[in-house]
Design an enzyme around this catalytic site. Structure first.
Site, mmCIF file in Angstrom:
data_model
loop_
_atom_site.group_PDB
_atom_site.id
_atom_site.type_symbol
_atom_site.label_atom_id
_atom_site.label_comp_id
_atom_site.label_asym_id
_atom_site.label_seq_id
_atom_site.Cartn_x
_atom_site.Cartn_y
_atom_site.Cartn_z
ATOM 1 N N ASP A 1 18.245 16.571 -123.846
ATOM 2 C CA ASP A 1 16.812 16.259 -123.820
ATOM 3 C C ASP A 1 16.298 16.407 -122.396
ATOM 4 O O ASP A 1 16.822 15.787 -121.469
ATOM 5 C CB ASP A 1 16.610 14.823 -124.342
ATOM 6 N N ASP B 1 11.668 20.069 -126.484
ATOM 7 C CA ASP B 1 12.547 19.789 -125.336
ATOM 8 C C ASP B 1 13.878 19.130 -125.698
ATOM 9 O O ASP B 1 14.535 18.574 -124.835
ATOM 10 C CB ASP B 1 11.804 18.968 -124.273
ATOM 11 N N GLU B 2 14.262 19.171 -126.959
ATOM 12 C CA GLU B 2 15.567 18.598 -127.269
ATOM 13 C C GLU B 2 16.304 19.323 -128.387
ATOM 14 O O GLU B 2 15.697 20.039 -129.185
ATOM 15 C CB GLU B 2 15.442 17.105 -127.594
HETATM 16 P P1 TTP Z 1 9.994 13.507 -124.793
HETATM 17 O O1 TTP Z 1 11.371 14.097 -124.657
HETATM 18 O O2 TTP Z 1 9.812 12.372 -125.730
HETATM 19 O O3 TTP Z 1 9.489 12.983 -123.383
HETATM 20 P P2 TTP Z 1 9.695 13.590 -121.947
HETATM 21 O O4 TTP Z 1 10.570 14.793 -121.971
HETATM 22 O O5 TTP Z 1 8.360 13.781 -121.318
HETATM 23 O O6 TTP Z 1 10.387 12.399 -121.179
HETATM 24 P P3 TTP Z 1 11.889 11.890 -121.268
HETATM 25 O O7 TTP Z 1 12.439 12.069 -119.891
HETATM 26 O O8 TTP Z 1 11.764 10.457 -121.658
HETATM 27 O O9 TTP Z 1 12.584 12.723 -122.289
HETATM 28 O O10 TTP Z 1 8.963 14.619 -125.195
HETATM 29 C C1 TTP Z 1 9.023 15.942 -124.699
HETATM 30 C C2 TTP Z 1 7.657 16.509 -124.415
HETATM 31 O O11 TTP Z 1 6.871 16.483 -125.606
HETATM 32 C C3 TTP Z 1 6.885 15.684 -123.395
HETATM 33 O O12 TTP Z 1 7.096 16.149 -122.080
HETATM 34 C C4 TTP Z 1 5.470 15.837 -123.832
HETATM 35 C C5 TTP Z 1 5.537 16.133 -125.293
HETATM 36 N N1 TTP Z 1 5.120 14.968 -126.110
HETATM 37 C C6 TTP Z 1 3.871 14.994 -126.727
HETATM 38 O O13 TTP Z 1 3.139 15.961 -126.604
HETATM 39 N N2 TTP Z 1 3.514 13.915 -127.494
HETATM 40 C C7 TTP Z 1 4.312 12.812 -127.644
HETATM 41 O O14 TTP Z 1 3.942 11.857 -128.338
HETATM 42 C C8 TTP Z 1 5.595 12.804 -126.992
HETATM 43 C C9 TTP Z 1 6.513 11.609 -127.135
HETATM 44 C C10 TTP Z 1 5.950 13.896 -126.248
HETATM 45 MG MG MG Z 2 12.410 14.759 -123.007
#
Ligand code: TTP
Ligand code: MG
Length: 355
Positions: free
Chosen positions: A13, A107-108
C-alpha cells in the site's frame, strides 16, 4: 488450491499516495502540511501528507475543518491522470516480483510470493527500495500467510513500514485491534458491535458464528473465519473488469419508497467509495431489485460522461426506482456501474467544487 502448503502473501500500500505524487513535482511540500483537494465550501480532502496528519487530518475530512485544525495547510488540486499513471508504473514494478498479483485499488494490491525462495523481509525491502529509487514513492508492505493478515500488516508500521504478521503471533498481536481496522466491517456494523460492547478483534472472537451471520449476513462467515486466521482467498489476477457494483440483501422486506431511497443512498455511498478507490468511473448505472417472490428486475441509465460520485449515483438510482414495478416488497437492492473507464479524466474532485 494446495491447502497444506503455507502461502506467502504480501499486501502493498503506497503511503499518502496522491499527496506523495504531488510532492514529486513539488519537493518543497514534503516538509509542509499538505492535502489534495480544492479549496471550496463543500470540499473534502482526498488525502493528506504525513506532515498534515500530525494535525489530525484524514481522507474525507471537510476542507473547512482541515483548515481549522491546520490553518497553514497547503491545498493542491487533484490530478487524477497523474495518479493513475504513477499507479501503473508502481504495479509494473510489482509485477516483476510475482505474476500472481491482484490490484485492489489505485494504490494497493496483493502479491503471492509463495514460490520465492528469498527471505520475505529481504523481498519486502527490495520492493520498497526499487519503487523508491525508480519512482520516488514510498510504500508499506504487510507480510503474512493470508490476505486478511497481510492487509492488516501493511497498515501496522505505516508510513514506509514493513511488518511480518506471523501466524503464531497473530492471536496475541491482534487481540486489541479496534474493529474499525477490520476490512469488511463498515460504519453500521461497527455501531452495532459497539452497542454490544464489542470493540476489539479479541472481543469479536467471543461471538458465535450465528451472531456474526445475523449482523453481517453472508460475509459474517468470512469475518468469523478471517479473525481466526482462516482465509484461503487466493490472490487472483484480475481480468478486465466489465462492471463494478454493490448489493444488499435486506433483513426485512421493504416496500415504502422512503426506506428504499435510504438503501439506494447507502449503496451509492458504498459504490462511489469503491469506484474512487479503484480509480474507475462508469457511464451506465443500473439498479437491480429482487422482490420477496424472488423476481429480479433491472433498470439502467446511461450518461455521456463517466461518474463516480455519490450524489449522482444516488440521484440516478432513485430515478431508476421510479421505473420499477410499483407496489412490491423488495428483499434485495443493487447498484452497479458499467461502461467503465479508469481515471482518464479529472472526476475525483467532483465533490470539491461548488456547482
Ligand atoms: P489510502 O491508501 O487509503 O490512503 P493514502 O495512500 O493516502 O495514505 P496511507 O499512507 O494511509 O495509505 O488511499 C489511496 C489514495 O486513494 C489516497 O491517496 C487518495 C485516494 N482516496 C480517495 O480518493 N478517497 C478516499 O476516501 C480514500 C480513503 C482515499
Ligand atoms: Mg495508501
Amino acid at each position: 488450491m494446495d491447502n497444506t502448503k503455507k502461502r506467502l502473501i504480501f499486501h502493498v500500500d503506497l503511503d499518502a499516495f496522491f499527496a506523495s505524487v504531488e510532492e514529486l513535482s513539488r519537493p518543497d511540500l514534503k516538509k509542509k502540511p499538505m492535502a489534495v483537494g480544492h479549496r471550496s465550501r463543500r470540499g473534502i480532502i482526498t488525502t493528506a501528507n504525513y506532515e498534515a496528519r500530525k494535525y489530525g487530518l484524514y481522507s474525507g475530512m471537510p476542507i473547512f475543518q482541515a483548515l481549522q485544525l491546520c490553518p497553514q495547510l497547503i491545498l493542491v488540486p487533484n490530478r487524477r491522470k497523474e495518479y493513475s499513471k504513477k499507479s501503473k508504473e508502481v504495479f509494473q514494478i510489482l509485477s516483476t516480483y510475482s505474476r500472481t498479483i491482484e490490484q485492489t485499488s489505485i494504490d494497493e494490491g496483493y502479491l503471492d510470493l509463495t514460490s520465492r525462495p528469498e527471505d520475505p523481509l529481504f523481498l519486502a525491502h527490495s520492493i520498497q527500495d526499487e519503487v523508491e529509487e525508480k519512482l520516488g514513492l514510498s510504500l508499506s508492505v504487510g507480510i503474512a500467510s493470508n490476505k486478511f493478515y497481510a492487509k492488516l500488516a501493511s497498515d501496522w508500521k505505516k508510513p514506509h513500514g514493513i511488518f511480518w504478521l506471523k501466524d503464531e503471533e497473530a492471536d496475541h498481536l491482534l487481540q486489541d485491534l479496534p474493529i474499525s481496522k477490520i476490512h469488511g466491517i463498515g460504519k453500521k456494523g461497527q455501531e452495532k458491535l459497539k452497542s454490544m460492547a464489542i470493540y476489539s478483534l479479541g472481543d469479536l472472537k467471543s461471538l458465535d458464528l450465528s451472531v456474526l451471520k445475523a449482523i453481517f449476513g453472508k460475509s459474517g462467515t468470512n469475518i468469523y473465519n478471517f479473525i481466526r486466521g482462516r482465509d484461503q482467498r487466493p490472490v487472483t489476477v484480475e481480468r478486465d473488469r466489465k462492471s463494478i457494483g454493490v448489493e444488499r440483501t435486506l433483513e426485512k422486506d421493504i416496500a415504502d419508497s422512503q426506506s428504499i431511497f435510504h438503501y439506494i443512498d447507502l449503496l451509492a455511498e458504498e459504490l462511489a467509495q469503491d469506484m474512487r478507490r479503484k480509480g474507475i468511473t462508469g457511464r451506465t448505472i443500473q439498479l437491480k431489485v429482487k422482490t420477496n417472490h424472488y423476481q429480479t428486475y433491472t433498470r439502467s441509465y446511461s450518461l455521456d460522461e463517466g461518474v463516480d460520485d455519490q450524489e449522482t449515483l444516488a440521484r440516478i438510482g432513485r430515478s431508476l426506482y421510479a421505473h420499477m414495478p410499483q407496489g412490491q416488497a423488495f428483499r434485495l437492492l443493487g447498484l452497479t456501474a458499467s461502461k467503465l473507464s479508469d481515471g482518464n479524466y479529472e472526476q475525483l474532485d467532483f465533490l470539491d467544487e461548488d456547482h
